[in-house]
Design a protein around this motif. Structure first.
Motif, PDB file in Angstrom:
ATOM      1  N   THR A  55       4.534   0.975 -15.515  1.00  0.00           N
ATOM      2  CA  THR A  55       5.702   1.338 -14.725  1.00  0.00           C
ATOM      3  C   THR A  55       5.301   1.500 -13.262  1.00  0.00           C
ATOM      4  O   THR A  55       4.115   1.655 -12.943  1.00  0.00           O
ATOM      5  N   ASP A  56       6.291   1.488 -12.370  1.00  0.00           N
ATOM      6  CA  ASP A  56       5.974   1.363 -10.944  1.00  0.00           C
ATOM      7  C   ASP A  56       5.371   2.614 -10.321  1.00  0.00           C
ATOM      8  O   ASP A  56       4.936   2.575  -9.166  1.00  0.00           O
ATOM      9  N   GLY A  57       5.294   3.721 -11.051  1.00  0.00           N
ATOM     10  CA  GLY A  57       4.602   4.877 -10.521  1.00  0.00           C
ATOM     11  C   GLY A  57       3.143   4.637 -10.243  1.00  0.00           C
ATOM     12  O   GLY A  57       2.521   5.355  -9.450  1.00  0.00           O
ATOM     13  N   LEU A  58       2.573   3.588 -10.845  1.00  0.00           N
ATOM     14  CA  LEU A  58       1.152   3.300 -10.644  1.00  0.00           C
ATOM     15  C   LEU A  58       0.875   2.557  -9.339  1.00  0.00           C
ATOM     16  O   LEU A  58      -0.285   2.415  -8.962  1.00  0.00           O
ATOM     17  N   TRP A  59       1.900   2.071  -8.652  1.00  0.00           N
ATOM     18  CA  TRP A  59       1.668   1.434  -7.342  1.00  0.00           C
ATOM     19  C   TRP A  59       2.702   1.907  -6.323  1.00  0.00           C
ATOM     20  O   TRP A  59       2.972   1.220  -5.337  1.00  0.00           O
ATOM     21  N   ALA A  60       3.270   3.092  -6.536  1.00  0.00           N
ATOM     22  CA  ALA A  60       4.343   3.591  -5.669  1.00  0.00           C
ATOM     23  C   ALA A  60       3.760   4.226  -4.410  1.00  0.00           C
ATOM     24  O   ALA A  60       3.597   5.444  -4.307  1.00  0.00           O
ATOM     25  N   CYS A  61       3.415   3.387  -3.455  1.00  0.00           N
ATOM     26  CA  CYS A  61       2.906   3.860  -2.171  1.00  0.00           C
ATOM     27  C   CYS A  61       3.392   2.898  -1.087  1.00  0.00           C
ATOM     28  O   CYS A  61       3.894   1.809  -1.373  1.00  0.00           O
ATOM     29  N   GLU A  62       3.241   3.305   0.168  1.00  0.00           N
ATOM     30  CA  GLU A  62       3.831   2.522   1.252  1.00  0.00           C
ATOM     31  C   GLU A  62       3.218   1.133   1.362  1.00  0.00           C
ATOM     32  O   GLU A  62       3.910   0.157   1.650  1.00  0.00           O
ATOM     33  N   GLN A  63       1.913   1.014   1.136  1.00  0.00           N
ATOM     34  CA  GLN A  63       1.227  -0.286   1.181  1.00  0.00           C
ATOM     35  C   GLN A  63       0.447  -0.470  -0.122  1.00  0.00           C
ATOM     36  O   GLN A  63      -0.727  -0.086  -0.219  1.00  0.00           O
ATOM     37  N   PRO A  64       1.065  -1.068  -1.140  1.00  0.00           N
ATOM     38  CA  PRO A  64       0.423  -1.138  -2.465  1.00  0.00           C
ATOM     39  C   PRO A  64      -0.808  -2.033  -2.551  1.00  0.00           C
ATOM     40  O   PRO A  64      -1.681  -1.794  -3.385  1.00  0.00           O
ATOM     41  N   GLN A  65      -0.897  -3.079  -1.719  1.00  0.00           N
ATOM     42  CA  GLN A  65      -1.948  -4.069  -1.941  1.00  0.00           C
ATOM     43  C   GLN A  65      -3.375  -3.525  -1.810  1.00  0.00           C
ATOM     44  O   GLN A  65      -4.240  -3.876  -2.624  1.00  0.00           O
TER      45      GLN A  65
END
Length: 335
Positions: free
Chosen positions: A254-264
């Motif tokens: 689920t997207d909580g694992l990359w939920a940040c301003e700059q995911p890359q």
């Protein structure tokens, strides 16, 4: 944090681990409701899902030996029923018969969507502010066959090797709708979907879809395939048989694992976290979740985190399935 695959048996050809937790970014004084869910059905029909944010274990009667089902769900808003919507889908998936074809899987799940939408319907809920919904990213794994993918929403399936973490699904978000209408090219789509974090969604299970008109929901689900997608997204169709690599790690998340301003930059750490010095998928997933807690990426948002880590080691690699592009060539399309 719940370790959900303990006690389940996925046979000699598959390693599976699963975790679900409220956000590591939440304070000790305010723990958010975990609206995520997960379903694991092992090779003997033993199953686990979440109910009331706690693991519920059961046995699916008549489940065929060696068949498996893995899914992550991220409940969303509406009437405050995001958790309830995800729980309803996870529970109902126990009654969906084991499927060996994409046609059968799609038929059963599309019918389940319609049934649950009718159950959750409220007067005047024809928009994303009032109707609940959930993502559903599911793998159906029959003995001796390539895994079958069924995907709705913005949870993701990743293939992780020592070199890269490559997304194998399309986020059902407004940017994808713009790309379907020819308004975004490959690089612009990649930047809006994978280079940033946005909370908007254009399609979810129970919710329906807003691809035609962002202000008005259509009740049905729209499968994104070669008939609806621009060519650069054709290899990532929502419903397809997967080619998997022995030794690679697959992550349903689920997207909580990359939920940040700059995911890359954060996602660029995943190959090391998930493949370096981790002999089992359980160790790999533990390493990823501990990194989220101990050294999260900058501006990590408060969200729930759920993931299933999978490694294929036997007959379910799908090497006999023709595929138009391998994951790493997909990545070079965008980057």
């Amino acid at each position: 944090m719940h370790c959900l695959a303990d006690g389940l048996d996925f046979g000699p050809g598959l390693q599976v681990a699963a975790r679900s937790s409220a956000s590591a970014s939440a304070s000790r004084l305010m723990v958010p409701e975990n609206q995520d869910n997960v379903l694991l059905i092992d090779a003997s029909g033993h199953a686990v899902r979440l109910g009331g944010e706690a693991p519920l274990r059961t046995r699916v009667p008549g489940w065929p030996a060696g068949h498996m089902r893995l899914a992550v769900l991220d409940g969303m808003g509406g009437h405050g029923n995001g958790r309830q919507a995800a729980e309803a889908v996870a529970t109902a998936l126990l009654d969906v018969p084991a499927c060996r074809t994409l046609a059968a899987l799609s038929s059963h799940l599309d019918a389940l969507h319609a049934t649950l939408q009718a159950r959750f319907r409220q007067p005047g809920d024809a928009d994303t502010f009032r109707r609940p919904g959930t993502t559903l990213t599911l793998l159906e794994i029959a003995p001796g066959q390539a895994p079958l993918l069924y995907h709705v929403g913005d949870s993701r399936l990743y293939e992780v090797t020592a070199d890269a973490a490559v997304p194998l699904t399309i986020d059902h978000v407004p940017a994808t709708g713009y790309a379907m209408h020819g308004l975004l090219g490959a690089h612009e789509w990649w930047q809006q979907v994978h280079g940033e974090h946005r909370s908007q969604i254009a399609q979810a299970f129970i919710l329906g879809n807003a691809f035609a008109n962002p202000q008005l929901l259509d009740d049905d689900l729209r499968a994104l395939d070669e008939a609806t997608l621009p060519p650069f997204l054709h290899p990532l169709a929502d419903r397809r048989a997967l080619v998997t690599r022995p030794g690679a790690l697959y992550l349903l998340a689920t997207d909580g694992l990359w939920a940040c301003e700059q995911p890359q930059p954060w996602l660029a750490r995943w190959p090391h976290l998930l493949t370096h010095g981790t002999d089992t998928v359980d160790e790999a997933l533990t390493c990823l979740f501990e990194a989220c807690m101990a050294s999260p990426p900058p501006q990590f948002y408060i969200d729930n985190m759920t993931a299933i880590a999978i490694r294929f080691t036997g007959d379910n690699t799908g090497e006999n399935i023709d595929q138009t592009a391998l994951p790493h060539s997909i990545l070079t399309t965008f980057c």
